[in-house]
Design a protein around this motif. Structure first.
Motif, mmCIF file in Angstrom:
data_model
loop_
_atom_site.group_PDB
_atom_site.id
_atom_site.type_symbol
_atom_site.label_atom_id
_atom_site.label_comp_id
_atom_site.label_asym_id
_atom_site.label_seq_id
_atom_site.Cartn_x
_atom_site.Cartn_y
_atom_site.Cartn_z
ATOM 1 N N UNK A 32 8.556 9.881 89.402
ATOM 2 C CA UNK A 32 9.483 9.818 90.522
ATOM 3 C C UNK A 32 9.005 8.759 91.532
ATOM 4 N N UNK A 33 9.908 7.931 92.034
ATOM 5 C CA UNK A 33 9.495 6.877 92.967
ATOM 6 C C UNK A 33 9.094 7.433 94.324
ATOM 7 N N UNK A 34 8.016 6.905 94.856
ATOM 8 C CA UNK A 34 7.498 7.326 96.155
ATOM 9 C C UNK A 34 7.272 6.085 97.015
ATOM 10 N N UNK A 35 7.737 6.125 98.251
ATOM 11 C CA UNK A 35 7.547 5.046 99.204
ATOM 12 C C UNK A 35 6.354 5.359 100.090
ATOM 13 N N UNK A 44 4.609 -0.025 100.512
ATOM 14 C CA UNK A 44 4.316 -0.145 99.091
ATOM 15 C C UNK A 44 5.020 0.999 98.384
ATOM 16 N N UNK A 45 5.107 0.915 97.088
ATOM 17 C CA UNK A 45 5.776 1.946 96.327
ATOM 18 C C UNK A 45 5.072 2.193 95.014
ATOM 19 N N UNK A 77 -1.425 0.045 95.190
ATOM 20 C CA UNK A 77 -1.347 1.087 94.174
ATOM 21 C C UNK A 77 -2.394 0.832 93.106
ATOM 22 N N UNK A 78 -2.892 1.923 92.527
ATOM 23 C CA UNK A 78 -3.883 1.825 91.481
ATOM 24 C C UNK A 78 -3.352 2.396 90.188
ATOM 25 N N UNK A 79 -4.223 2.627 89.228
ATOM 26 C CA UNK A 79 -3.768 3.200 87.960
ATOM 27 C C UNK A 79 -3.393 4.671 88.117
#
Length: 456
Positions: free
Chosen positions: A391-394, A383-384, A428-430
């Motif tokens: 910043x994008x996180x995997x 998930x990402x 992922x959540x808020x």
């Protein structure tokens, strides 16, 4: 071999040196004054053992003061020769005035015994006694209730309820304010997957997909699947479901008739379809037949079949113009090894691997939980999400009971979160929140803040 007078434990000494050997005695050579860590734990089986099987006596005071000898790498004493780098992560004994202080180098592994509530080493344990590793990660709360693995998590946008599905044949509804379970829905079958789209919650079951509208409380049953539904995704106003027989079924919602109507069945996979994702006007499907198929959302035709993986394609993720995929790898038995493939479209529109991130994490036997954990290695889910700075996180759920977090596109690891068993569902959540569900049925809520190193 000597026999300890205080019991039946054997004491093994180094076989070199001695009175007749032309070298110093093991009991007088300062390089041998190390207490065996395994002997302390009552499980040393080395013969001969190069370390002492007895406690060191406190050194005598020199001129009425405690010893002022220098310490090297956790040891005390003279330094008779240049020392080689000490890469061991085992706890080492200080020989200070009390003789009982320890310097412990912590590893990046969770202590299995601590997670079960019975680690006898306490602060002296070399494994982590914490559910997170890395800066900016924290466990907010954990929700108990499911009796088996959590296989799906749904958090509808704008809702104050969290929905979780499990192989215990139930869906639980959680209040986001109180953290209490407000409803338990018995489905009569294992939940294979769960997603949400708008006001709809979709649950994949055996030979069926259940659909709930949380705004109108409408409940629908979508028939057609053969076997367990393992994966679902929504794209181009179509609901796709990957099934156990290798087909992908598609439905379209008919607002006038207030129902979902079957559109087509995509065939081509020879085994179960376990992962689906939509991106760039394409549908991507990963299967137990080790392949990834690329489908056009316009024509619903297969455009390409990718065969680079050598095992089950467990999860797929679209990020910008890239497709990320992961697979199980059962070829290495002594460690946890996995690879995340990054695919990019070429000029003619076909996908090819542009980068492969390989990860190897050799594990100590004490951390192995069961036989399956020692033989099946890889990533279970991807998930990402963006961090608090965008910043994008995997997120990679690995079957060493951890979820690893990587910055993209560098794949620099920024931390880990741990669970008692494998994490099978990530959502992922808020804001900076994300949810994980593990094999024990436990649901956990985590917070991820900005990387302190980059924000400093």
């Amino acid at each position: 071999m000597d026999v300890d007078g205080g019991g039946s434990k054997r004491v093994f000494h180094r076989l070199s040196g001695g009175a007749g050997g032309g070298g110093p005695s093991p009991s007088t050579d300062p390089r041998n004054q190390k207490v065996c860590f395994h002997w302390r734990a009552g499980k040393c089986n080395r013969f001969p053992c190069p370390y002492l099987h007895r406690e060191l006596q406190p050194p005598p005071p020199q001129n009425g003061t405690a010893s002022s000898k220098r310490q090297y790498h956790g040891f005390s004493g003279d330094d008779p020769e240049p020392r080689r780098p000490n890469n061991s992560t085992w706890g080492r004994v200080h020989g200070g005035a009390g003789g009982n202080n320890k310097f412990i180098r912590k590893t990046e592994k969770l202590c299995h015994f601590w997670s079960q509530g019975n680690c006898g080493y306490g602060d002296k344990c070399k494994y982590l006694h914490c559910w997170t590793f890395g800066d900016g990660l924290s466990l907010l709360t954990q929700l108990e209730g499911h009796q088996k693995v959590v296989s799906g998590i749904a958090f509808p946008f704008g809702s104050d309820k969290l929905y979780t599905g499990s192989k215990d044949e139930t869906v639980r509804v959680w209040d986001c304010q109180s953290g209490q379970c407000t409803a338990v829905i018995n489905l009569g079958g294992e939940v294979g997957c769960m997603i949400n789209e708008g006001p709809w919650i979709f649950v994949g079951l055996l030979n069926m997909v259940k659909a709930w509208n949380i705004q109108t409380n409408m409940e629908l049953s979508l028939s057609g699947p053969v076997g367990q539904v393992y994966s679902m995704v929504v794209g181009k106003d179509l609901l796709f479901a990957g099934t156990q027989d290798g087909s992908i079924l598609a439905w379209k919602f008919n607002a006038a008739a207030n129902c979902f109507e079957p559109v087509t069945s995509l065939t081509g996979h020879s085994l179960a379809v376990v992962s689906l994702v939509v991106g760039a006007n394409r549908l991507y499907s990963g299967s137990m037949d080790h392949s990834i198929k690329v489908w056009s959302l316009e024509t619903l035709q297969c455009l390409q079949t990718l065969t680079d993986h050598s095992s089950v394609v467990m999860s797929l993720l679209c990020w910008n113009q890239f497709l990320l995929s992961c697979s199980l790898d059962k070829t290495i038995k002594a460690g946890v090894t996995f690879a995340v493939y990054v695919w990019v479209a070429t000029q003619n529109g076909s996908l090819e691997v542009t980068y492969t991130h390989n990860e190897e994490h050799v594990r100590n036997k004490v951390c192995c939980l069961d036989k399956q954990d020692r033989t099946s290695k890889g990533v279970l889910a991807l998930d990402g999400m963006p961090d608090s700075e965008g910043k994008p996180v995997l997120l990679c759920a690995c079957n060493d009971n951890s979820v690893r977090l990587y910055d993209l596109p560098s794949f620099a690891e920024r931390g880990k979160v741990f669970s008692k068993q494998e994490v099978r569902a990530i959502q992922r959540g808020p804001g900076s929140l994300f949810f994980t569900g593990d094999g024990t049925g436990q649901l956990r809520i985590w917070s991820m803040l900005a990387d302190s190193a980059s924000s400093a």
